[in-house]
Design an enzyme around this catalytic site. Sequence first.
Site, PDB file in Angstrom:
ATOM      1  N   HIS A 198       0.935  -1.137   0.046  1.00  0.00           N
ATOM      2  CA  HIS A 198      -0.012  -0.106  -0.081  1.00  0.00           C
ATOM      3  C   HIS A 198       1.082   1.404  -0.058  1.00  0.00           C
ATOM      4  O   HIS A 198       1.195   1.762   1.279  1.00  0.00           O
ATOM      5  CB  HIS A 198      -0.893   0.113   1.240  1.00  0.00           C
ATOM      6  N   HIS A 217      -1.978  -1.173   7.296  1.00  0.00           N
ATOM      7  CA  HIS A 217      -1.704  -1.165   5.790  1.00  0.00           C
ATOM      8  C   HIS A 217      -0.613  -0.480   5.410  1.00  0.00           C
ATOM      9  O   HIS A 217       0.223  -0.447   4.401  1.00  0.00           O
ATOM     10  CB  HIS A 217      -3.157  -1.162   4.780  1.00  0.00           C
ATOM     11  N   HIS A 253      -3.672   3.170  -3.385  1.00  0.00           N
ATOM     12  CA  HIS A 253      -3.769   2.475  -2.036  1.00  0.00           C
ATOM     13  C   HIS A 253      -3.559   1.143  -1.982  1.00  0.00           C
ATOM     14  O   HIS A 253      -2.590   1.095  -0.809  1.00  0.00           O
ATOM     15  CB  HIS A 253      -5.571   2.471  -1.685  1.00  0.00           C
ATOM     16  N   SER A 267     -23.220  -8.567  37.419  1.00  0.00           N
ATOM     17  CA  SER A 267     -23.397 -10.057  36.991  1.00  0.00           C
ATOM     18  C   SER A 267     -22.311 -10.877  36.728  1.00  0.00           C
ATOM     19  O   SER A 267     -22.157 -11.793  36.923  1.00  0.00           O
ATOM     20  CB  SER A 267     -24.294  -9.799  35.608  1.00  0.00           C
ATOM     21  N   GLU A 325     -18.383  -3.386  24.021  1.00  0.00           N
ATOM     22  CA  GLU A 325     -17.322  -4.438  23.994  1.00  0.00           C
ATOM     23  C   GLU A 325     -16.179  -4.335  22.835  1.00  0.00           C
ATOM     24  O   GLU A 325     -15.172  -4.801  23.300  1.00  0.00           O
ATOM     25  CB  GLU A 325     -18.398  -5.711  23.599  1.00  0.00           C
ATOM     26  N   ASP A 374     -33.505 -15.819  29.304  1.00  0.00           N
ATOM     27  CA  ASP A 374     -33.092 -14.834  28.313  1.00  0.00           C
ATOM     28  C   ASP A 374     -33.293 -15.251  27.059  1.00  0.00           C
ATOM     29  O   ASP A 374     -33.126 -14.580  26.063  1.00  0.00           O
ATOM     30  CB  ASP A 374     -31.590 -14.034  28.427  1.00  0.00           C
ATOM     31  N   HIS A 423     -29.242 -15.185  24.110  1.00  0.00           N
ATOM     32  CA  HIS A 423     -28.214 -14.719  25.294  1.00  0.00           C
ATOM     33  C   HIS A 423     -27.490 -16.033  25.496  1.00  0.00           C
ATOM     34  O   HIS A 423     -26.681 -16.273  26.525  1.00  0.00           O
ATOM     35  CB  HIS A 423     -28.729 -14.255  26.380  1.00  0.00           C
TER      36      HIS A 423
END
Length: 648
Positions: free
Chosen positions: A36, A75, A266, A380, A403, A461, A465
Site C-alpha cells: 500500500h 496497511h 491505495h 453479573s 465491547e 433470556d 443470550h
Amino acid sequence: MRAIPIQPNDFPMLEKMANTIRFLCADMVQSANSGHPGAPMGLADIAVVLGFYLRVNPKNPKWLNRDRLVFSGGHASALVYSLLHLWGFDVSLEDLKQFRKLGSKTPGHPEFGHTEGVEITTGPLGQGFGNAVGFGLAQKYAQHTLGAEIIDHKVYCLCGDGDLQEGVSYESASLAGHHCLDDLIVIYDSNAITIEGQTDLAMSEDIALRFQAQNWRVLNCDGHDFVSINEAFKEAHIKTSKPTLIIAKTTIGKNAIGLEGSHKTHGAPLGAETIATSKKTFGWDEKESFFIPPDVALRFANTKERGEMFAKLWEDSLAGRPELKEKIFRMQNPDVASIAYPVFESSSKVATRVSNGKILNAISKHLEGFIGGSADLAPSNNTHLEGAGDFPTGKNLHFGIREHAMGAITNGMANYGLFLPFCATFFVFSDYMSGSIRVSAIMKAKVFYIFTHDSIGVGEDGATHQPIEQLSHFRAMPNLCVFRPADANENIACWQVALGLEGPCMFVLSRQNLPVLDGVSLEGVKKGGYILKSAQNASITLVASGSEVALALESAKLLESGGIATAVVSAPSFDLLIRQDEAYIQSLFGESKVLAIEAARGMEWCRFADDVIGMDSFGISGVGAALFEHFGFTPQNVAKRARELLGK
C-alpha cells in the site's frame, strides 16, 4: 512544551526528507509486488514533523516513559518500517528490501514482538485507534500510581477514513473523551479515499463535530504544509483536559506522478514507470532504489539522539528514588506466587462466576498492576474489585456498553508494560470482541478475558443470550488458552496456571451454582485435563468441562449402579489438553470408549471422544434446569447414550 521552530530555509531539507520516505515506501511495495504505497506517500510530510516531537529511544525500545506511536492503518506498514529504519531502530535497509517476504522483519502489517519499535499489532481497521486509547488509559493510571512527573509521555496515533468508519473507533473515542485523555494525540489522515473510490460514496458526516461531541479538541492542518502541520502539533501539545484530533487534509499517493490522489495508489504497486517518472521529477536518480541521501540520514538521526537524551534524563530522575524503581520492578515482574487464594468448602455450591469474583479480588490485593472491568455488567460478571476505587484513581474500569472498544483497549493496556488487564461481559457477547481477541492472540498479549453465563444455563433470556458455538470458536484460536472450570477450586487452579502462561487467557464461567468438588488437581489443570474419578478397567470414560463435570459424576454413579465401570475426566482447558503427548492422553482414556458432554456445540471433542452429547441447535427461553433436561443433559440421558455407545 515541545514546540519546534520551522523556518522557510528548512523547507528544502524537510521536502527532501519527506520524498526520501515516499520513494523508500514506493520502492518497498514495488520490490514486494504488493502493498500500500498511497497512505505512506500521503503521510510523509506529517511523519517528518512528527519525528521532531517524538520521544523514543532505539537503544532502549522498552523505555517506560517513551512516547507510544500507533499506526491504526496497519496497511501503511511501509511507512512504519521506513521510519523505524531512519530513526535508528533495529530495522536495516536490507530489511526494507525484504518487505512482505517470508521470514522478514517487515511483514505486510506491523506485528508486535516481531519488529523492534512496533508497539502493537495492527491491521483490522479501527483496532489501532482503540489500542491507542488503551495506551492512554494505561498512562492515566500509571500517572496516578507513579506520579505525573515520572510518567509524562504522549500517545500518538495515525489513523485514516477507514479507521473512523469502523464502530470500534467511535466507542473508543467516546471513552477517551470521557476520561479526558489529554496526552492522546490522534492524527487523522483525511485523504477522502477508500478502496472503492471517494469516501463520499458511503460517508458524509462531519468528523470534527463528531469528535467535539465526544469531548475532544479538534485541530486542522494542511497535511503537506510544514508550517501548518507544525502549528497543529504545537497547539496539540498545549495541555487541555481533552484528547486531541488533528484533521490533516492530505493527498493519497502524494508526488506519484500521474496517480496522485487516485484510489489506485491505495493497495497496489505504482509501477516502475510511475516511480521512475516521479523520482526524476523531484530530483532523484530514477535508476536507484532504496536511496537515502546522507544529509537526510543525519537529520532523521536527530530523533534517536533526542530520544537517548530524554531517556537518560528520565533514568537520572529515578536515581535517587529507589522505592519508585522497586515499585516499577514489582509491577513489571508480578509475584504471582504471593497470592492468597480464597478457600471453598466441598459441601457448598458456588457459581464459577461468583468464585471467580473472589479470586479476582485476591489477585488484585497482591498485584498492583492487576486492573480491569466489565462492559456494564460487573454485578453479573462479579468483576468488581472491592475497595480498589474507580478509574482513573482506582482499579475498576467501567467500559460502558462498549465491547468492541473494551477488547482493543485492553490490548493496548497489556502492551503498555506495567499492567495485567482483565475485561468481562457475557460469553455470548464475546462475538463483539472476536477481532480484538484474535489480535491479542497473534501478539500473545497478556489479557484475561472473563466471560460469564457460559451455556444454555443462562435460561430465561433465550437463544440470543445462550452461547452455543462460541466455545468451539475460541478453542480453535491459536495462542489463546480457554479455561472452563468445573467448580470454585478448579477455578483457582485455572488462575494459577493462567498467570504463568504466555499470551491471553479466557475464563468461561457459569451463571448457575455448581457443587464444590473433591479431587481437583493443579498438575492436572496444567495439562488441560485429569482423571477426577477413576475406575478399574473402565468400560467408558466421560469427559466434560464446566458445569457438565458434575453431571458426568452423577451419570457415572448411575452407570456403575448398573455394573458399568465408569471413569470421569475433567478437562478445564481443551487448549492445554491437545498440547499433551500421546502417552498422557492414553493415561486419561485408556482403551475405554469415550463420551464427551458439553452444553455447547462441542464438535472439537471428536478429537478424543467416540461420541459427543452437545448442542445441535440454538437454545430457547426457559428456566436453566428445565433447558438442561430438555436438551438431554441429565444423568439418565447420559447413561442411555453411554450404554448405546457400548452396545448395551
